[in-house]
Design a protein around this motif. Structure first.
Motif: not given
Length: 726
Positions: A175-178, A196-200
């Protein structure tokens, strides 16, 4: 005699005396040697006896401790019983192993140091991936229950994991890995990343053909090609509030759960919305399809589960779980069971999606269950917050086969002696029906279909089937033609049984039991039911040598008769209500009797001494049956469970949730591998698995012996540590 002669005689006497004294000394020495040897043997025997008693004491200690753990930790309970058996094999240690093996636990996988957030099988069911909140992914062989490897996949945790359909890629997410990371399951080497994104990511899933990996990040759905690792065009019109997703098994639909509780169904080919489901009041936390794609189950952050019919595209039902914070959900491969896990519940709860009723719970975890998944073969893997992964044979919670018989209560059933034929009779109509237990197919009907059948029994040589209707009908099993008929009571025949040699048929006839000679067709005589002359007989059974006929009925007593002389042998008191079930063990040494208060009593058939009682059911006991080896007694009656008991210890070994309010008939197949249960409008066949080597079976489940710490905890001080499992 001269002085010389006197001296010579004296010398002769002296020599003889010396020889006698020498022989006496030798004899005395021999006696002392024998006495010493006997004393040494006695000392050795005393020491051996002392050692044996000490081992028996340790065995009893271990089985007692295991009995206390059998619900909370069946794996350790089984290991304690196996260790007890190594010290001294006893009926109690055998029961302890049986009880542990009957808990559905198939194995325990240890090695994670963090809580388990994900479990997933590859499509072949040959590999299991488990991920924890420390960022470690582990691979296991679920059949041999052996580790295959591990890797630190993410810096914080592994919250998501999925195998590609061909098993060549394992995708993981945190969840915390982009990045979503791709791994080769054979080597656990990285093969790529998807930024995928900075939000994970919060969800990921492969399409059934493996061409697309769908990922939710920032509440939007992204599509990726897992081979090229390139991002595909985002699906249009898919909402911006996505939380969770799943592809249907045929790939024609993508289900997306949103944060407000809405579930939308999309066509991945056109991205046309197929359906919108509303029913949840909070965010969706779990979703799963049945393997045939006909039903979608969704669960939310509270305790609501909704079932959606995808053919009609409407809700087919819903239920509320007793625990909130639902985190994991999966259908069994045949869709007959829905397993649910919650971070607030250490139980894995099993539900029948058809009736929407809880059918059981898997006990063993000691912390919340946030991850679970089924293998294609039906093995269930569950992971808890304490890092333990458990494997379960959840199939033990449902029958191997159900035969639909819409003719009323199935109170009469019996296997042919080779186990390839099952005969049933129902309380309303249908005649005697014949079934193939392997397929559940009906193979024939005997008699008038409008007639009710109260009793069935195959002759010992399997040549005749006796059917109780208004009369006792005998059918030739080679031709399935009627062979003979004997009259019964005016209200129909409720019980009948062949003698062990097949020469006599006992038939209920009102308040009496008639005994008929099969060969001559003559009435041998009759014995009366227990109690007053107006009482009816509800149950009867011959002992294995045919010397005793036990009869139960409206009275609280069970009467024993000599079938040859028709003389009463005795009476068994103790029940406080009418007796509806009696059964001898195959050796004929033990008689079990069950009454309408739910009590089962065991008796020594020779001395008629009570061997104990079982509080088997909360209400009446309607059927009893011993397994072919005599080790197990099955009981059925009012209540949703059929129970299996260890005859020697009278301990409960296993129970089957029949999903009915009562059961009316029981029959083991000749090999003892199946149990048939008669219910309202159906018969269920349950598989029975009793390993030949119980210690090895327990060790296979645990994957280990007792640890040194467990040994110190449960064994007496100074008892040297040793491993029991190979």
């Amino acid at each position: 005699m001269t002085a010389c002669d006197q001296a010579g005689a004296h010398d002769v006497r002296l020599a003889a005396r010396r020889r006698r004294l020498g022989r006496a000394a030798v004899a005395t020495l021999a006696i002392l040697t024998v006495v010493s040897a006997i004393a040494a043997v006695i000392a050795v025997n005393r020491q051996a006896l002392s050692d044996a008693r000490q081992k028996e004491a340790i065995s009893r200690l271990l089985t007692a401790q295991g009995d206390r753990l059998k619900d909370s930790d069946p794996v350790v309970a089984g290991l304690l019983a196996a260790t007890a058996s190594a010290f001294a094999p006893t009926p109690q240690s055998r029961y302890g192993m049986l009880a542990a093996l009957a808990t559905s636990t198939q194995g325990v996988l240890e090695g994670h140091t963090g809580g388990i957030d994900v479990t997933t099988f590859n499509r072949a069911g040959t590999m299991l991936a488990t991920g924890d909140d420390k960022g470690v992914i582990r691979l296991w062989d679920p059949v041999r229950r052996r580790p295959l490897g591990k890797v630190r996949a993410h810096s914080v945790g592994v919250d998501l994991a999925a195998f590609s359909p061909d098993g060549s890629v394992l995708a993981t997410g945190d969840f915390s890995d982009s990045a979503v990371r791709l791994w080769d399951p054979r080597t656990l080497l990285p093969i790529g990343t998807l930024d995928v994104s900075t939000d994970g990511p919060t969800a990921l899933a492969f399409s059934p053909d493996g061409s697309v990996l769908a990922v939710i990040s920032k509440k939007s759905v992204q599509l990726w090609n897992p081979t090229t690792r390139r991002r595909l065009p985002d699906p249009p019109r898919v909402g911006r509030h996505a939380q969770i997703l799943a592809f249907s098994p045929d790939g024609r639909a993508l289900a997306v759960g949103e944060e407000d509780g809405t579930v939308r169904l999309w066509d991945p080919a056109t991205w046309r919305q197929l359906a919108r489901f509303a029913g949840h009041k909070t965010r969706i936390t779990a979703m799963t399809f049945t393997s045939d794609g006909s039903t979608l189950a969704t669960g939310d952050d509270l305790n609501s589960v909704q079932l959606w019919n995808l053919t009609k595209r409407q809700r087919s039902g819903s239920f509320t779980t007793p625990i909130e914070r639902l985190r994991a959900m999966a259908f069994s491969p045949d869709g007959s069971m829905l397993a649910i896990g919650s971070s607030d519940d250490e139980l894995v709860r099993l539900w029948d999606p058809g009736t929407r009723k809880e059918i059981g719970a898997l006990r063993g975890h000691t912390d919340g269950v946030r991850a679970l998944s089924f293998s294609p073969s039906g093995l269930l893997a569950t992971g808890s917050d304490n890092g333990i992964v458990r494997l379960w044979a959840a199939s033990t919670w449902r029958p191997a086969r159900t035969i639909n018989i819409a003719n009323g209560s199935v109170s009469a059933l019996d296997f042919g002696r080779d186990g390839t034929l099952l005969a049933t009779g129902s309380s309303l109509r249908g005649g005697a029906q014949l079934w193939d237990p392997a397929t559940g197919a009906e193979t024939g009907v005997l008699g008038d279909k409008a007639e009710a059948v109260g009793a069935l029994d195959f002759s010992p040589d399997d040549s005749v089937l006796a059917v109780g209707t208004s009369a006792a009908q005998l059918w030739d099993t080679a031709t399935w033609r009627p062979r003979d008929s004997f009259p019964g009571g005016g209200s129909g025949i409720g019980v009948l049984a062949f003698s062990p040699d097949g020469s006599t048929l006992a038939v209920s006839a009102g308040a009496s039991i008639q005994l008929w000679n099969i060969r001559t067709r003559r009435l041998i005589g009759a014995v009366k039911a227990p109690g007053s002359s107006s009482n009816s007989a509800y149950a009867l059974a011959f002992s294995s040598d045919g010397s005793i006929l036990a009869v139960g009925g409206q009275s609280e007593a069970v009467t024993l008769w000599n079938p040859a002389t028709l003389r009463q042998l005795g009476e068994l008191p103790g029940h406080v209500d009418s007796v509806h079930a009696v059964a001898f063990n195959p050796a004929g040494t033990v008689l079990a009797t069950g009454d309408t208060r739910g009590t089962v009593r065991l008796w020594d058939a020779v001395t008629r001494r009570s061997l104990g009682e079982l509080n088997a059911h909360s209400n009446g006991v309607f059927a009893l049956a011993f397994s072919p080896d005599g080790s197990t007694l099955a009981s059925a009656g009012w209540g949703t469970a059929v129970r299996l008991w260890d005859r020697q210890t009278r301990g409960l070994v296993q129970e089957f949730n029949i999903r009915h309010d009562s059961a009316f008939g029981l029959a083991f197949d000749p090999k003892g591998t199946r149990l048939a249960v008669g219910l309202d409008n159906e018969a269920q066949l349950w598989e029975l698995h009793v390993p030949h080597d119980l210690v090895r079976a327990v060790c296979d489940v645990a994957g280990r012996s007792l640890t040194r710490r467990e040994w110190q905890l449960y064994l007496p001080p100074n008892e040297p540590y040793r491993t029991i499992c190979p």
